[in-house]
Design an enzyme around this catalytic site. Structure first.
Site, mmCIF file in Angstrom:
data_model
loop_
_atom_site.group_PDB
_atom_site.id
_atom_site.type_symbol
_atom_site.label_atom_id
_atom_site.label_comp_id
_atom_site.label_asym_id
_atom_site.label_seq_id
_atom_site.Cartn_x
_atom_site.Cartn_y
_atom_site.Cartn_z
ATOM 1 N N HIS A 161 0.861 -1.183 0.000
ATOM 2 C CA HIS A 161 0.000 0.000 0.000
ATOM 3 C C HIS A 161 0.898 1.234 0.000
ATOM 4 O O HIS A 161 2.029 1.186 0.489
ATOM 5 C CB HIS A 161 -0.826 -0.062 1.294
ATOM 6 C CG HIS A 161 -1.935 0.938 1.406
ATOM 7 N ND1 HIS A 161 -1.717 2.237 1.786
ATOM 8 C CD2 HIS A 161 -3.275 0.801 1.231
ATOM 9 C CE1 HIS A 161 -2.884 2.869 1.829
ATOM 10 N NE2 HIS A 161 -3.846 2.024 1.491
ATOM 11 N N ASP B 295 2.872 -4.707 8.238
ATOM 12 C CA ASP B 295 1.699 -3.843 8.107
ATOM 13 C C ASP B 295 0.460 -4.719 8.292
ATOM 14 O O ASP B 295 0.107 -5.496 7.408
ATOM 15 C CB ASP B 295 1.733 -3.192 6.716
ATOM 16 C CG ASP B 295 0.407 -2.544 6.324
ATOM 17 O OD1 ASP B 295 -0.563 -2.603 7.102
ATOM 18 O OD2 ASP B 295 0.360 -1.986 5.211
ATOM 19 N N GLN C 185 -4.857 -4.977 7.334
ATOM 20 C CA GLN C 185 -5.927 -5.881 6.884
ATOM 21 C C GLN C 185 -6.003 -7.171 7.699
ATOM 22 O O GLN C 185 -6.896 -7.981 7.473
ATOM 23 C CB GLN C 185 -5.735 -6.234 5.395
ATOM 24 C CG GLN C 185 -5.778 -5.050 4.450
ATOM 25 C CD GLN C 185 -7.122 -4.336 4.440
ATOM 26 O OE1 GLN C 185 -8.149 -4.909 4.804
ATOM 27 N NE2 GLN C 185 -7.117 -3.078 4.040
ATOM 28 N N LYS D 24 -10.456 -0.049 10.928
ATOM 29 C CA LYS D 24 -10.710 -1.234 10.103
ATOM 30 C C LYS D 24 -11.114 -2.437 10.951
ATOM 31 O O LYS D 24 -11.416 -3.499 10.422
ATOM 32 C CB LYS D 24 -9.457 -1.587 9.287
ATOM 33 C CG LYS D 24 -9.136 -0.558 8.196
ATOM 34 C CD LYS D 24 -8.097 -1.099 7.247
ATOM 35 C CE LYS D 24 -7.333 -0.037 6.505
ATOM 36 N NZ LYS D 24 -8.085 0.592 5.420
ATOM 37 N N CYS E 29 -4.867 2.560 -3.491
ATOM 38 C CA CYS E 29 -3.607 3.058 -2.913
ATOM 39 C C CYS E 29 -2.468 2.073 -3.137
ATOM 40 O O CYS E 29 -1.581 1.914 -2.292
ATOM 41 C CB CYS E 29 -3.736 3.385 -1.427
ATOM 42 S SG CYS E 29 -4.745 4.835 -1.149
#
Lengths: 412, 151
Positions: free
Chosen positions: A127, A205, A208, A231, A369
């Site tokens: 991303h 990261d 998600q 999220k 993104c």
């Protein structure tokens, strides 16, 4: 028997007031969860309770409300530590979100540890939030950026190239846990173990992954892990950076101001230890309080169950779409996370999303993104359906019908 | 299922989207301009063959959504044989029309874009080629972007 049978998923939908509405005269089907999740009533109520009963500035306060606010804020930190199995709450730094977490590491850790000629290793599926901060750092330090390539449309990391990329010059390997554009789940524990052997610092990261699967940062074996509250059923504006204590304590401050100091004189300042060193100014106090409620809510369901449910929906949607003609699907065929990215031949993703919206289905279309990844795949954009535990197979059925109608509309 | 969308995807738009007119490069072009809509990934390149202030020929290439392709296609049909002043005047009318829905003066076939104003996210798609043609007429070399368009 599937684990997900033990949860009454339909009953959980009632916890989300927003889901019970019509859009353009059709029942809302919210499939944009990779962008942001919806919020259960307990999270909204936690925020409301804080502002109605406990609101005050945190730390240094002597009065009752400040004590309550401070203890609720710090309880959020302890909860976040448990959520990802950090060793201590002191390893949890509150940020505005994943993006700020990565910027913090790139600015603070990066400025201290990188020099000209060093290498930052990323993957081709990152991303922008895990690309741009490193590009800025590379420009400042003269470091270079290299990328672990992906295979074609399936979007799996090509690990045959990893040995040649993991050189002695690599100082940090920063990787996405789950690709927001492809749904690929990366083998982060293996990647971190291979980096660690060479003394390479690692960042994962988890934007998600954190709210969708059980996460144990000690088992992953990374040095930094970042995620966003919004999220994972929490409010916007709050996120978490986890770092190993010894790394955080050795990092210079990110921003200066109140809250992060021990003592200030006109010419010099002594800073607090982590995590407070990195939380300058009055923080987002309601954020960790809402996030705390969100984490409790998710773990009451069980993230192992949520993960199974996500995957079932994604596989179901993938099979339904794969049965259509004139469609291109992205991401792995098996083992995907809860999202499906696709393109209809000769129909732009934004046309797909505008039509789907008219049928009440909220999708996302664009580059997500991940512009370099889009160019790597030879496309400008994709349409994406991303799921969470409150989504149902009936919604996927309706979505697949809508996609067929979109194809008809454009004469396919 | 999509009856409500007939305002946005009028038959003329669908037709120009499927079969864009003047969709090729123009070797004789004296001006060209690129338009980029980073949000959608739309990429258009316009070619103009100018004789003084008159557009002798115009064409475009690129990729984009239905609205942006149809807009560029209809723009080239309109602009062929027109002067710089004609195109500037029409830019003002089209801009007003796609942002507010109001049609002032004669916009001819371009009236099919009046429905776009109801879809704020799509205004950029409809106006991209118009920004590009203005840039070409003014001899600007930087690609234009709709990122600063207020919608």
């Amino acid at each position: 028997m599937s684990v997900s049978k033990n949860v009454d998923w339909l009953a959980l939908r009632k916890d989300f007031p927003i889901l019970d509405q019509q859009v353009h005269g059709q029942p809302l089907i919210y499939f944009d969860n990779a962008a942001t999740s919806q919020k259960p009533r307990v999270v909204i109520e936690a925020l409301q309770h804080y502002y109605e009963c406990d609101n005050a500035n945190v730390h240094r306060g002597i009065h009752e409300l400040s004590n309550r606010a401070t203890s609720a804020y710090e309880a959020g930190r302890a909860r976040a530590a448990r959520f990802i199995n950090a060793r201590t709450a002191e390893e949890i730094v509150f940020t505005r979100g994943t993006t700020e977490g990565i910027n913090l590491v790139a600015s603070s850790w990066g400025a201290k540890n990188l020099k000209s000629g060093d290498v930052i290793l990323l993957t081709e599926m990152e991303h922008h939030s895990n690309l741009v901060p490193w590009q800025l750092l590379a420009q400042r330090t003269g470091a270079k950026i290299t990328y672990v390539p992906i295979t074609g449309d399936e979007g799996i990391l090509d690990l045959s190239k990893l040995d040649s990329l993991l050189t002695r010059q690599v100082k940090i390997f920063s990787m996405v846990h789950i690709s927001n554009s492809l749904g690929t789940v990366n083998p982060v524990a293996d990647l971190c173990a291979r980096a660690r052997k060479l003394g390479i610092t690692t960042l994962v990261d988890g934007a998600q992954s954190a709210g969708h699967m059980p996460v144990d940062v000690q088992a992953i074996g990374c040095d930094f892990f970042v995620f966003s509250g919004h999220k994972i059923c929490g409010p916007t504006g709050i996120g978490v950076l986890w770092g190993r204590q010894e790394l955080l304590d050795a990092m210079p401050p990110y921003q200066g101001g109140g809250e992060m100091i021990l003592s200030v004189e006109y010419q010099k300042t002594e800073f607090k230890k982590a995590p407070h060193r990195f939380e300058a100014g009055t923080p987002d106090i309601s954020g960790p309080i809402g996030l705390h409620a969100a984490m409790d809510y998710l773990d009451a369901i069980g993230r192992d169950r949520i993960w199974k449910h996500d995957q079932e929906l994604a596989n179901y949607a993938y099979e339904k779409l794969a049965a259509l003609k004139n469609i291109r699907l992205f991401g792995p065929k098996t083992g995907r996370a809860g999202l499906v990215s696709f393109l209809l031949n000769d129909v732009h993703a934004h046309d797909v999303v505008t039509l789907a919206d008219q049928a009440g289905v909220a999708l996302r279309g664009g580059h997500h993104c991940t512009q370099p990844l889009m160019h790597r795949l030879g496309v400008e954009s994709t349409a994406r359906a991303s799921f969470y535990f409150y989504n149902t197979k009936a919604e996927v059925d309706r979505f697949a019908e809508v996609v067929k109608e979109i194809q008809k509309f454009f004469g396919q | 299922m999509f009856d409500e969308l007939n305002d946005l995807y009028q038959q003329v738009i669908l037709d120009h989207c499927r079969k864009p007119r003047n969709f090729h490069e123009l070797p004789a072009a004296s001006r060209s301009a690129q338009g980029h809509n980073p949000l959608c990934g739309d990429q258009l390149k316009l070619f103009l063959a100018l004789d003084g202030d008159t557009i002798e020929d115009i064409s475009f290439v690129g990729s984009g959504c239905c609205i942006s392709k149809a807009s560029a296609s209809l723009l080239t049909e309109f602009a062929k044989g027109k002067t710089k002043a004609d195109v500037e005047k029409m830019f003002g009318r089209v801009h007003e029309m796609v942002t507010t829905g109001k049609i002032e003066g004669d916009v001819g076939k371009l009236a099919v874009f009046a429905g776009v104003h109801k879809y704020p996210a799509r205004v950029k798609c409809a106006i991209l080629s118009w920004h590009a043609v203005m840039a070409a007429l003014h001899g600007e070399v930087q690609p234009v972007t709709t990122e600063n368009e207020q919608t």
